[in-house]
Design a protein around this motif. Sequence first.
Motif, PDB file in Angstrom:
ATOM      1  N   PRO A 220       0.903  -1.175   0.005  1.00 58.51           N
ATOM      2  CA  PRO A 220       0.071   0.035  -0.107  1.00 58.51           C
ATOM      3  C   PRO A 220       0.779   1.206  -0.014  1.00 58.51           C
ATOM      4  O   PRO A 220       2.029   1.324   0.385  1.00 58.51           O
ATOM      5  CB  PRO A 220      -0.778  -0.004   1.176  1.00 58.51           C
ATOM      6  CG  PRO A 220      -0.083  -0.995   2.232  1.00 58.51           C
ATOM      7  CD  PRO A 220       0.735  -1.937   1.479  1.00 58.51           C
ATOM      8  N   ASN A 225      -1.678   9.736  -1.360  1.00 60.93           N
ATOM      9  CA  ASN A 225      -2.913   8.687  -1.938  1.00 60.93           C
ATOM     10  C   ASN A 225      -4.159   9.308  -1.508  1.00 60.93           C
ATOM     11  O   ASN A 225      -4.725   8.535  -1.147  1.00 60.93           O
ATOM     12  CB  ASN A 225      -2.443   7.353  -1.405  1.00 60.93           C
ATOM     13  CG  ASN A 225      -3.180   6.474  -2.136  1.00 60.93           C
ATOM     14  OD1 ASN A 225      -3.815   6.789  -3.307  1.00 60.93           O
ATOM     15  ND2 ASN A 225      -3.216   5.123  -1.524  1.00 60.93           N
ATOM     16  N   LYS A 229      -6.364   5.524  -4.718  1.00 64.34           N
ATOM     17  CA  LYS A 229      -6.236   4.495  -6.009  1.00 64.34           C
ATOM     18  C   LYS A 229      -4.817   3.960  -6.220  1.00 64.34           C
ATOM     19  O   LYS A 229      -4.445   3.402  -7.133  1.00 64.34           O
ATOM     20  CB  LYS A 229      -6.774   5.012  -7.021  1.00 64.34           C
ATOM     21  CG  LYS A 229      -8.323   5.643  -7.361  1.00 64.34           C
ATOM     22  CD  LYS A 229      -8.398   6.233  -8.501  1.00 64.34           C
ATOM     23  CE  LYS A 229     -10.051   6.456  -8.311  1.00 64.34           C
ATOM     24  NZ  LYS A 229     -10.372   7.423  -9.606  1.00 64.34           N
ATOM     25  N   ARG A 230      -3.715   4.669  -5.175  1.00 69.52           N
ATOM     26  CA  ARG A 230      -2.357   4.322  -5.551  1.00 69.52           C
ATOM     27  C   ARG A 230      -2.016   3.150  -4.604  1.00 69.52           C
ATOM     28  O   ARG A 230      -2.324   2.986  -3.602  1.00 69.52           O
ATOM     29  CB  ARG A 230      -1.630   5.524  -5.491  1.00 69.52           C
ATOM     30  CG  ARG A 230      -1.621   6.681  -6.600  1.00 69.52           C
ATOM     31  CD  ARG A 230      -0.630   7.602  -6.146  1.00 69.52           C
ATOM     32  NE  ARG A 230      -0.776   8.636  -7.424  1.00 69.52           N
ATOM     33  CZ  ARG A 230      -0.411   9.716  -7.365  1.00 69.52           C
ATOM     34  NH1 ARG A 230       0.853   9.875  -6.382  1.00 69.52           N
ATOM     35  NH2 ARG A 230      -0.175  10.432  -8.522  1.00 69.52           N
ATOM     36  N   PHE A 231      -1.213   2.446  -5.100  1.00 70.38           N
ATOM     37  CA  PHE A 231      -0.237   1.479  -4.434  1.00 70.38           C
ATOM     38  C   PHE A 231       1.221   1.209  -4.979  1.00 70.38           C
ATOM     39  O   PHE A 231       1.432   2.152  -5.736  1.00 70.38           O
ATOM     40  CB  PHE A 231      -0.895   0.027  -4.570  1.00 70.38           C
ATOM     41  CG  PHE A 231      -1.209  -0.393  -5.905  1.00 70.38           C
ATOM     42  CD1 PHE A 231      -0.120  -1.404  -6.465  1.00 70.38           C
ATOM     43  CD2 PHE A 231      -2.303  -0.158  -6.856  1.00 70.38           C
ATOM     44  CE1 PHE A 231      -0.427  -1.935  -7.821  1.00 70.38           C
ATOM     45  CE2 PHE A 231      -2.522  -0.548  -8.128  1.00 70.38           C
ATOM     46  CZ  PHE A 231      -1.303  -1.337  -8.806  1.00 70.38           C
ATOM     47  N   GLU A 253      -1.124   3.248 -10.086  1.00 75.45           N
ATOM     48  CA  GLU A 253      -2.399   3.825 -10.079  1.00 75.45           C
ATOM     49  C   GLU A 253      -3.308   3.246 -10.695  1.00 75.45           C
ATOM     50  O   GLU A 253      -3.087   2.995 -11.882  1.00 75.45           O
ATOM     51  CB  GLU A 253      -2.526   5.474 -10.377  1.00 75.45           C
ATOM     52  CG  GLU A 253      -3.548   6.072  -9.915  1.00 75.45           C
ATOM     53  CD  GLU A 253      -3.756   7.650 -10.067  1.00 75.45           C
ATOM     54  OE1 GLU A 253      -4.224   8.187 -11.176  1.00 75.45           O
ATOM     55  OE2 GLU A 253      -2.850   8.353  -9.369  1.00 75.45           O
ATOM     56  N   LYS A 257      -8.157  -0.974  -6.818  1.00 72.98           N
ATOM     57  CA  LYS A 257      -7.323  -1.519  -6.151  1.00 72.98           C
ATOM     58  C   LYS A 257      -7.143  -2.792  -6.069  1.00 72.98           C
ATOM     59  O   LYS A 257      -8.104  -3.678  -5.522  1.00 72.98           O
ATOM     60  CB  LYS A 257      -6.692  -0.770  -4.605  1.00 72.98           C
ATOM     61  CG  LYS A 257      -5.755  -1.072  -4.039  1.00 72.98           C
ATOM     62  CD  LYS A 257      -5.550  -0.751  -2.534  1.00 72.98           C
ATOM     63  CE  LYS A 257      -4.411  -1.053  -1.946  1.00 72.98           C
ATOM     64  NZ  LYS A 257      -4.454  -0.707  -0.329  1.00 72.98           N
TER      65      LYS A 257
END
Length: 302
Positions: A220, A225, A229-231, A253, A257
Amino acid sequence: MNSAFRRWLPCATLATWSTILLIFCVSGRMRAFLTPEFRLGALAAGIAMGVMALVFLLFPADANCCSAAECGHTFFRRSTGKIITFLILLLPITTAAMFSPSGYSGSVVKNRVAITDASQLGATPRNAATLKPVDMPLPTKDPNNAPAPQPATATQTAPPTAATAPQPSQQPPPAQDYLQRTPDGRIVAEVLDLLYAAQDNALRKDFEGKPVELIGQIMPDASNNASGKRFKAVRMFMTCCAADARPVAVLAESDTKPDLPEMSWIKISGTATFPVENGRRIAVLKADKVEKCNPPEETMLY
């Protein structure tokens, strides 16, 4: 009893070290502990120790020092001392071989803080910028300081005739694509490639806006963020051995997710972008598809 210890304990110690080193080299577990240039040395050490163990077995040494009464090494003259010495030499490597993991957990990545800025890595790693071809040398002057010859201009060159016009077979070949691609045309990239592309204008042109495929371990992203939607796609970067391994990561992105456990291996297909956020340019992979995959043959980056 002392004679048996003198013959078998050195042999058993060397044989155990040799066996563990050779198993790690042959099975591939050594990849998680050493960079490629040091693995040959580990293999050679395993073979050398095996030969030495065989020599001890066939030609037992006469250790007069620690068997004679006048020897000052009273601890090693006793059978108990020999056994303790044997265990001190064997327990650490045996324990490491049995219980050391072949990879890194999510807690290790969190504690070491994944690097997302190539400037924190110092010199360019060996496999980060190898995609760029060697630049052509600039024109130079001759020994008499005469100016380098310049290409002829249109006013200096006569119009081509049918006899002098280049034939189709004489046309220069198209520029070679030095980027590795998947069958569907996506650029096969590593995490380090995109991190260094964010810092290098020339390298960035090769990736920006292009379809890219990248493999990493999912983690994560706790910062930058707001959309959720980002990891991160994380890989471990090793300079020498496992002791200096550091996590490096590219932000990804996606509209959805991925519902996968931390540190799962994933393959991301998407578009490479390099936005400026908080005053610095970063790499963000806009993911079209994220799928679980098997680890690559080399799980570490060097």
